[in-house]
Design a protein around this motif. Sequence first.
Motif, PDB file in Angstrom:
ATOM      1  N   GLY A 281      -6.975   4.535   0.028  1.00 34.20           N
ATOM      2  CA  GLY A 281      -6.326   3.087   0.513  1.00 34.20           C
ATOM      3  C   GLY A 281      -6.368   2.517  -0.532  1.00 34.20           C
ATOM      4  N   VAL A 282      -6.987   2.306  -2.403  1.00 30.80           N
ATOM      5  CA  VAL A 282      -6.486   2.027  -2.855  1.00 30.80           C
ATOM      6  C   VAL A 282      -5.087   1.941  -3.576  1.00 30.80           C
ATOM      7  CG1 VAL A 282      -8.705   1.833  -4.226  1.00 30.80           C
ATOM      8  CG2 VAL A 282      -7.132   3.760  -4.773  1.00 30.80           C
ATOM      9  N   GLY A 283      -4.522   3.504  -3.321  1.00 35.88           N
ATOM     10  CA  GLY A 283      -2.725   3.409  -3.381  1.00 35.88           C
ATOM     11  C   GLY A 283      -2.054   2.902  -2.852  1.00 35.88           C
ATOM     12  N   PHE A 284      -2.472   2.474  -1.321  1.00 33.40           N
ATOM     13  CA  PHE A 284      -1.931   2.139  -0.356  1.00 33.40           C
ATOM     14  C   PHE A 284      -1.552   0.047  -0.389  1.00 33.40           C
ATOM     15  CE2 PHE A 284      -1.025   6.413   2.552  1.00 33.40           C
ATOM     16  CZ  PHE A 284       0.289   5.884   2.119  1.00 33.40           C
ATOM     17  N   LEU A 285      -3.069   0.007  -1.185  1.00 25.56           N
ATOM     18  CA  LEU A 285      -3.044  -1.395  -1.566  1.00 25.56           C
ATOM     19  C   LEU A 285      -2.293  -1.510  -1.993  1.00 25.56           C
ATOM     20  CD1 LEU A 285      -4.667  -4.144  -1.238  1.00 25.56           C
ATOM     21  CD2 LEU A 285      -6.201  -2.856  -3.272  1.00 25.56           C
ATOM     22  N   THR A 286      -1.894  -1.008  -3.279  1.00 21.35           N
ATOM     23  CA  THR A 286      -1.112  -1.065  -4.818  1.00 21.35           C
ATOM     24  C   THR A 286       0.338  -1.264  -3.811  1.00 21.35           C
ATOM     25  OG1 THR A 286      -2.742   0.006  -5.585  1.00 21.35           O
ATOM     26  CG2 THR A 286       0.109   0.041  -6.809  1.00 21.35           C
ATOM     27  N   VAL A 287       0.645  -0.026  -2.912  1.00 20.86           N
ATOM     28  CA  VAL A 287       2.093  -0.431  -2.167  1.00 20.86           C
ATOM     29  C   VAL A 287       2.847  -1.618  -1.773  1.00 20.86           C
ATOM     30  CG1 VAL A 287       3.567   0.686  -0.268  1.00 20.86           C
ATOM     31  CG2 VAL A 287       2.356   2.765  -1.616  1.00 20.86           C
ATOM     32  N   ALA A 288       1.299  -2.301  -0.701  1.00 18.84           N
ATOM     33  CA  ALA A 288       1.028  -3.784   0.111  1.00 18.84           C
ATOM     34  C   ALA A 288       1.450  -4.556  -0.973  1.00 18.84           C
ATOM     35  CB  ALA A 288      -0.189  -3.904   1.175  1.00 18.84           C
ATOM     36  N   VAL A 289       0.716  -4.781  -2.081  1.00 19.98           N
ATOM     37  CA  VAL A 289       0.694  -5.621  -3.015  1.00 19.98           C
ATOM     38  C   VAL A 289       2.438  -6.281  -3.693  1.00 19.98           C
ATOM     39  CG1 VAL A 289       0.146  -6.107  -5.285  1.00 19.98           C
ATOM     40  CG2 VAL A 289      -1.700  -6.181  -3.588  1.00 19.98           C
ATOM     41  N   ILE A 290       2.291  -5.087  -3.946  1.00 18.56           N
ATOM     42  CA  ILE A 290       4.265  -4.577  -4.359  1.00 18.56           C
ATOM     43  C   ILE A 290       4.953  -5.586  -3.231  1.00 18.56           C
ATOM     44  CG2 ILE A 290       6.256  -3.432  -5.283  1.00 18.56           C
ATOM     45  CD1 ILE A 290       3.837  -1.180  -6.236  1.00 18.56           C
ATOM     46  N   ILE A 291       4.741  -5.296  -2.185  1.00 17.15           N
ATOM     47  CA  ILE A 291       5.795  -5.715  -0.897  1.00 17.15           C
ATOM     48  C   ILE A 291       5.367  -6.711  -0.727  1.00 17.15           C
ATOM     49  CG2 ILE A 291       5.979  -4.870   1.666  1.00 17.15           C
ATOM     50  CD1 ILE A 291       5.740  -2.511   1.023  1.00 17.15           C
ATOM     51  N   ALA A 292       4.353  -7.430  -0.540  1.00 16.35           N
ATOM     52  CA  ALA A 292       3.946  -8.694  -1.062  1.00 16.35           C
ATOM     53  C   ALA A 292       4.534  -9.693  -2.035  1.00 16.35           C
ATOM     54  CB  ALA A 292       2.280  -9.211  -0.717  1.00 16.35           C
ATOM     55  N   ALA A 293       4.140  -9.320  -2.882  1.00 19.34           N
ATOM     56  CA  ALA A 293       4.864  -9.630  -4.260  1.00 19.34           C
ATOM     57  C   ALA A 293       6.487  -9.317  -3.757  1.00 19.34           C
ATOM     58  CB  ALA A 293       4.469  -9.309  -5.459  1.00 19.34           C
ATOM     59  N   ASN A 294       6.999  -9.402  -3.891  1.00 12.78           N
ATOM     60  CA  ASN A 294       8.181  -8.837  -3.795  1.00 12.78           C
ATOM     61  C   ASN A 294       9.167 -10.129  -1.910  1.00 12.78           C
ATOM     62  OD1 ASN A 294      10.309  -7.314  -5.055  1.00 12.78           O
ATOM     63  ND2 ASN A 294       8.263  -6.110  -5.580  1.00 12.78           N
ATOM     64  N   VAL A 295       8.645 -10.025  -1.344  1.00 13.85           N
ATOM     65  CA  VAL A 295       8.564 -10.461  -0.116  1.00 13.85           C
ATOM     66  C   VAL A 295       8.245 -12.093  -0.305  1.00 13.85           C
ATOM     67  CG1 VAL A 295       8.493 -10.733   2.732  1.00 13.85           C
ATOM     68  CG2 VAL A 295       8.160  -8.299   1.674  1.00 13.85           C
ATOM     69  N   TRP A 296       7.371 -12.388  -0.230  1.00 12.55           N
ATOM     70  CA  TRP A 296       7.194 -13.946  -0.513  1.00 12.55           C
ATOM     71  C   TRP A 296       6.678 -14.529  -2.030  1.00 12.55           C
ATOM     72  CZ3 TRP A 296       3.446 -10.525   2.657  1.00 12.55           C
ATOM     73  CH2 TRP A 296       4.182 -10.488   3.798  1.00 12.55           C
ATOM     74  N   GLY A 297       6.936 -13.063  -2.793  1.00 10.84           N
ATOM     75  CA  GLY A 297       6.630 -14.299  -4.592  1.00 10.84           C
ATOM     76  C   GLY A 297       7.808 -15.323  -4.696  1.00 10.84           C
ATOM     77  N   ARG A 298       7.801 -15.318  -5.856  1.00 10.39           N
ATOM     78  CA  ARG A 298       9.230 -16.128  -5.747  1.00 10.39           C
ATOM     79  C   ARG A 298       9.154 -16.320  -7.661  1.00 10.39           C
ATOM     80  NH1 ARG A 298       9.421 -15.852  -1.607  1.00 10.39           N
ATOM     81  NH2 ARG A 298      10.581 -17.265  -0.189  1.00 10.39           N
ATOM     82  N   GLY A 299      10.826 -15.742  -7.869  1.00 10.94           N
ATOM     83  CA  GLY A 299      10.507 -15.992  -9.578  1.00 10.94           C
ATOM     84  C   GLY A 299      10.459 -15.345 -10.129  1.00 10.94           C
ATOM     85  N   PHE A 300       9.169 -15.439 -11.557  1.00 11.61           N
ATOM     86  CA  PHE A 300       9.016 -14.533 -11.988  1.00 11.61           C
ATOM     87  C   PHE A 300       7.615 -13.773 -11.544  1.00 11.61           C
ATOM     88  CE2 PHE A 300       6.023 -13.324 -15.651  1.00 11.61           C
ATOM     89  CZ  PHE A 300       6.813 -12.484 -16.397  1.00 11.61           C
ATOM     90  N   ILE A 301       7.408 -13.861 -10.431  1.00 17.48           N
ATOM     91  CA  ILE A 301       6.555 -13.020  -9.946  1.00 17.48           C
ATOM     92  C   ILE A 301       6.679 -12.139  -9.100  1.00 17.48           C
ATOM     93  CG2 ILE A 301       4.413 -13.054  -7.528  1.00 17.48           C
ATOM     94  CD1 ILE A 301       3.870 -14.614 -10.692  1.00 17.48           C
ATOM     95  N   ARG A 302       8.190 -12.306  -8.705  1.00 20.12           N
ATOM     96  CA  ARG A 302       8.629 -11.202  -7.897  1.00 20.12           C
ATOM     97  C   ARG A 302       8.879  -9.651  -8.718  1.00 20.12           C
ATOM     98  NH1 ARG A 302      13.886 -13.044  -4.064  1.00 20.12           N
ATOM     99  NH2 ARG A 302      12.064 -13.168  -2.476  1.00 20.12           N
ATOM    100  N   GLN A 303       9.487 -10.530 -10.053  1.00 19.36           N
ATOM    101  CA  GLN A 303       9.943  -9.369 -11.027  1.00 19.36           C
ATOM    102  C   GLN A 303       9.025  -8.603 -11.488  1.00 19.36           C
ATOM    103  OE1 GLN A 303      11.304 -13.063 -13.874  1.00 19.36           O
ATOM    104  NE2 GLN A 303      13.651 -13.337 -12.554  1.00 19.36           N
ATOM    105  N   ILE A 304       7.208  -9.573 -11.520  1.00 22.71           N
ATOM    106  CA  ILE A 304       6.425  -8.216 -12.244  1.00 22.71           C
ATOM    107  C   ILE A 304       5.605  -7.858 -11.224  1.00 22.71           C
ATOM    108  CG2 ILE A 304       5.985  -9.556 -14.006  1.00 22.71           C
ATOM    109  CD1 ILE A 304       4.163 -11.571 -13.012  1.00 22.71           C
ATOM    110  N   ALA A 305       5.699  -7.668  -9.340  1.00 26.49           N
ATOM    111  CA  ALA A 305       5.609  -7.466  -8.847  1.00 26.49           C
ATOM    112  C   ALA A 305       5.071  -5.538  -8.748  1.00 26.49           C
ATOM    113  CB  ALA A 305       6.692  -7.416  -7.449  1.00 26.49           C
TER     114      ALA A 305
END
Length: 451
Positions: free
Chosen positions: A168-192
């Motif tokens: 659960g926590v492992g795939f949550l980490t994957v999901a957060v990284i994906i979300a930060a890359n897809v919907w994040g902008r600028g610096f948020i995407r860079q530190i996904a």
Amino acid sequence: MSSKSTTTARESKAAMLGLQHLLAMYSGAVLVPLLIGGALHFNATQMTYLVSIDIFMSGLATLLQLLTNRVFGIGLPVVLGCAVQAVAPLILIGQHFSIGTMYGAIIAAGIFVFLIAGVFAKLRHLFPPLVTGIVITVIGLTLIPIAFLNLGGGDASAKTFGSPLNLGVGFLTVAVIIAANVWGRGFIRQIAVLIGLLVGTLTAGAFGMVSLKPVLQASWFHFPQPFYFGVPHFEISSILTMILISLVSMVESTGVFFALGDIMNKPISETDLKKGYRAEALAVTLGGLFNTFPYTTFSQNVGLVQLSGIKSRRPVFYAAGFLMTLGLLPKIGALATIIPAPVIGGAMVVMFGMVAMQGVRMLGQVDFHNNKNILVAAVSVGLGLGVTVQPAIFQDLPKTAQLILSNGIVIASFSAVILNLLLRPEHDQQPEREQTVVTAENQTTAVKPKK
């Protein structure tokens, strides 16, 4: 906004990106001293020194690559850490001979690599896009099992391995990284990746998966001491073994250098390779002198550069500084060790997958209408993944041969180079022609023909 404020904001972003690089490689960096120290029965004081100074030396090794000069340093955003492939041979040397013999072999191997760096760099024609793409792809794919081992909890024999909580926590980490890359902008995407690690660790902490015991037990300050475990002893078979391992690391580093050069649109010259090898050689030699380990370029940070889109060396300078600081302040450095293995594993799945895809991207430069190219890639990738899954296939061979042949990256590299030479004698010209076509298409800019 004043220029001073702009500079401060820029440096703060670079520092955050440097922290992301540090966390991406930290578990791999501390794994080697934990494995070797445990196998050689080091006591708590010795383990504290080993882990702390290893982290310090990782930062120093990284700095040697970043600080380019006429003699060493490739000047790419690379992070260096302990060579994982050196774990088994170092344990064998330490158990069968002595700790001094282990460090003597490391020092001798470092000197050897420094001396042959120029010769090895002249072999760059053996690494056209076909070969380099195969090596990078196999590096990424062979690291995926390590990512999944961590994702399940880090110890496949444990009763909790693969538990719903770990997954659960492992795939949550994957999901957060994906979300930060897809919907994040600028610096948020860079530190996904950093965001994923933080969210994953906080979530794991809420379920009691985070222990602060390593922080409480760690000392406040430690300083590198040459020959901490005694003077080195030089034994010929141990030296030859470590030289072979160093050559393996050079092959891997070559692939990483070309991958980063491809990402940054920077051609990697023979001089660049020579200086890169020399920097690693100096790092290996210093590792032996200060009783740590051989250092090599970490491939997971290639995926991080690709994910963040940041091609500057500035964040990696911060990462090197952080590593050296953490190495001197073990209590602060121990904070990074509290990240649970499943969280690290989730981040690794994304990063190692990105490394593999970078290799696939490089293979996109190759003309696979040519059946010989398909054969080279198919056989090399097949052999590399095969020995990774079944390393025991060489169990009847001598130990030294097993150490080399059970490494999927080495097998894939040797296979790709040899088959490319045998099946495509025109390889000296062909890759350059293919590279030119792809570059023109990708960048939609005119490429001047060679004069």
